[in-house]
Design an enzyme around this catalytic site. Structure first.
Site, PDB file in Angstrom:
ATOM      1  CD  GLU A 102     -32.330 -36.089  -3.300  1.00 31.10           C
ATOM      2  OE1 GLU A 102     -32.191 -37.930  -4.680  1.00 31.10           O
ATOM      3  OE2 GLU A 102     -32.354 -35.796  -2.791  1.00 31.10           O
ATOM      4  CG  ASP A 103     -34.517 -36.445  -7.445  1.00 30.79           C
ATOM      5  OD1 ASP A 103     -33.949 -36.593  -6.278  1.00 30.79           O
ATOM      6  OD2 ASP A 103     -35.593 -36.817  -7.015  1.00 30.79           O
ATOM      7  CB  ILE A 104     -34.235 -32.049  -7.525  1.00 33.24           C
ATOM      8  CG1 ILE A 104     -34.211 -30.700  -7.675  1.00 33.24           C
ATOM      9  CG2 ILE A 104     -35.567 -32.400  -6.799  1.00 33.24           C
ATOM     10  CD1 ILE A 104     -35.117 -30.179  -9.009  1.00 33.24           C
ATOM     11  CG  ASP A 106     -37.158 -27.055  -4.014  1.00 38.25           C
ATOM     12  OD1 ASP A 106     -37.237 -26.460  -3.526  1.00 38.25           O
ATOM     13  OD2 ASP A 106     -38.316 -27.968  -3.830  1.00 38.25           O
ATOM     14  N   GLY A 108     -33.057 -27.720   0.826  1.00 37.16           N
ATOM     15  CA  GLY A 108     -32.664 -28.600   0.893  1.00 37.16           C
ATOM     16  C   GLY A 108     -32.535 -29.380   2.371  1.00 37.16           C
ATOM     17  CB  THR A 110     -34.111 -34.316   1.485  1.00 34.06           C
ATOM     18  OG1 THR A 110     -35.229 -33.871   1.096  1.00 34.06           O
ATOM     19  CG2 THR A 110     -34.071 -35.434   0.820  1.00 34.06           C
ATOM     20  CG  ASP A 163     -42.437 -38.678  -7.258  1.00 27.84           C
ATOM     21  OD1 ASP A 163     -41.550 -37.826  -6.796  1.00 27.84           O
ATOM     22  OD2 ASP A 163     -43.649 -39.084  -6.356  1.00 27.84           O
TER      23      ASP A 163
HETATM   24  P1  IMP Z   1     -35.892 -30.496  -0.390  1.00 27.83           P
HETATM   25  O1  IMP Z   1     -35.500 -30.986   0.755  1.00 27.83           O
HETATM   26  O2  IMP Z   1     -36.811 -28.651  -0.441  1.00 27.83           O
HETATM   27  O3  IMP Z   1     -34.669 -30.031  -0.705  1.00 27.83           O
HETATM   28  O4  IMP Z   1     -36.365 -31.159  -1.916  1.00 27.83           O
HETATM   29  C1  IMP Z   1     -35.761 -32.349  -1.851  1.00 27.83           C
HETATM   30  C2  IMP Z   1     -36.738 -33.343  -2.949  1.00 27.83           C
HETATM   31  O5  IMP Z   1     -38.312 -33.204  -2.597  1.00 27.83           O
HETATM   32  C3  IMP Z   1     -35.410 -34.057  -3.582  1.00 27.83           C
HETATM   33  O6  IMP Z   1     -34.942 -35.266  -3.443  1.00 27.83           O
HETATM   34  C4  IMP Z   1     -37.427 -34.406  -4.313  1.00 27.83           C
HETATM   35  O7  IMP Z   1     -37.687 -36.352  -4.106  1.00 27.83           O
HETATM   36  C5  IMP Z   1     -38.341 -33.547  -4.619  1.00 27.83           C
HETATM   37  N1  IMP Z   1     -38.499 -32.521  -5.293  1.00 27.83           N
HETATM   38  C6  IMP Z   1     -37.823 -31.254  -5.346  1.00 27.83           C
HETATM   39  N2  IMP Z   1     -38.809 -30.555  -6.266  1.00 27.83           N
HETATM   40  C7  IMP Z   1     -38.701 -31.579  -7.054  1.00 27.83           C
HETATM   41  C8  IMP Z   1     -39.527 -31.088  -8.315  1.00 27.83           C
HETATM   42  O8  IMP Z   1     -39.471 -30.426  -9.441  1.00 27.83           O
HETATM   43  N3  IMP Z   1     -40.144 -32.882  -8.592  1.00 27.83           N
HETATM   44  C9  IMP Z   1     -40.606 -33.572  -8.127  1.00 27.83           C
HETATM   45  N4  IMP Z   1     -39.823 -33.931  -6.847  1.00 27.83           N
HETATM   46  C10 IMP Z   1     -38.902 -33.021  -6.111  1.00 27.83           C
HETATM   47 MG    MG Z   2     -36.013 -37.144  -3.957  1.00 31.55          MG
END
Ligand code: IMP
Ligand code: MG
Length: 181
Positions: A102-104, A106, A108, A110, A163
């Protein structure tokens, strides 16, 4: 300082291409040590993780294969709070050692969502590697990555796969949205 502008917002260089390369090498060494006698399947979470996946794979001195899934939760600079599975995982992972790339991580949401899908496909083991994580934002304990390249504070980042409305992924460095507060 290197800056770029998207949608009228200013982003400052935050992690240089050289630092990213070092982070990738560090993570690859930790994974290689744990998977020395295994052949993991690396599942790339498209599109954001594609750059990390290709660099990570080339840095891994172990046999491994690749699979992809396209998940989407962000729109612009914020989370929609929902996960869309745009292209499902096509690969059979039953009894395989899976590493989700995964790239990040945040909030969680996803990873929380995807881990449920993975469980139903009966892999042998599942671990998650994320280039970056924002620990202050984590809302799902089971989404915590097993390997993290670097923890960052709550910032919106672009470049090296990250992106803004599908642009800026091709920037070689990672840039963070300038905090005007
Ligand atoms: P989560 O589901 O809130 O943990 O967010 C994870 C997904 O949101 C990652 O797979 C990214 O695609 C996108 N994302 C979260 N933070 C960023 C950011 O700062 N820049 C770009 N994409 C982000
Ligand atoms: Mg993503």
């Amino acid at each position: 300082m290197k800056t770029v502008t998207y949608e009228g917002m200013t982003f400052d260089e935050y992690i240089s291409a050289g630092e990213i390369a070092q982070i990738v090498q560090d993570v690859a060494q930790r994974i290689a040590a744990d998977y020395r006698d295994k052949q993991p399947v690396l599942i790339c979470v498209l599109h954001g993780a594609m750059f990390f996946l290709t660099d990570l794979m080339r840095a891994l001195p172990i046999d491994c294969s690749v699979a992809t899934v396209h998940l989407q939760s962000y729109d612009g600079t914020s989370s929609t709070g929902q996960v869309r599975e745009n292209v499902p995982l096509q690969t059979d992972i039953r009894d395989k050692d899976v590493i989700v790339v995964e790239d990040i991580v945040d909030s969680g949401i996803t990873m929380h969502y995807f881990k449920q899908i993975l469980r139903s496909r009966q892999p042998r083991t599942v671990k998650v590697v994320s280039l970056l994580s924002k620990p202050s934002e984590l809302q799902y304990e089971d989404a915590k990555p097993d390997y993290v390249g670097r923890e960052i504070p709550k910032k919106f980042v672009i470049g090296y796969g990250f992106d803004i409305h599908d642009l800026a992924r091709n920037l070689p460095s990672i840039y963070a949205l300038r905090d005007n507060g």
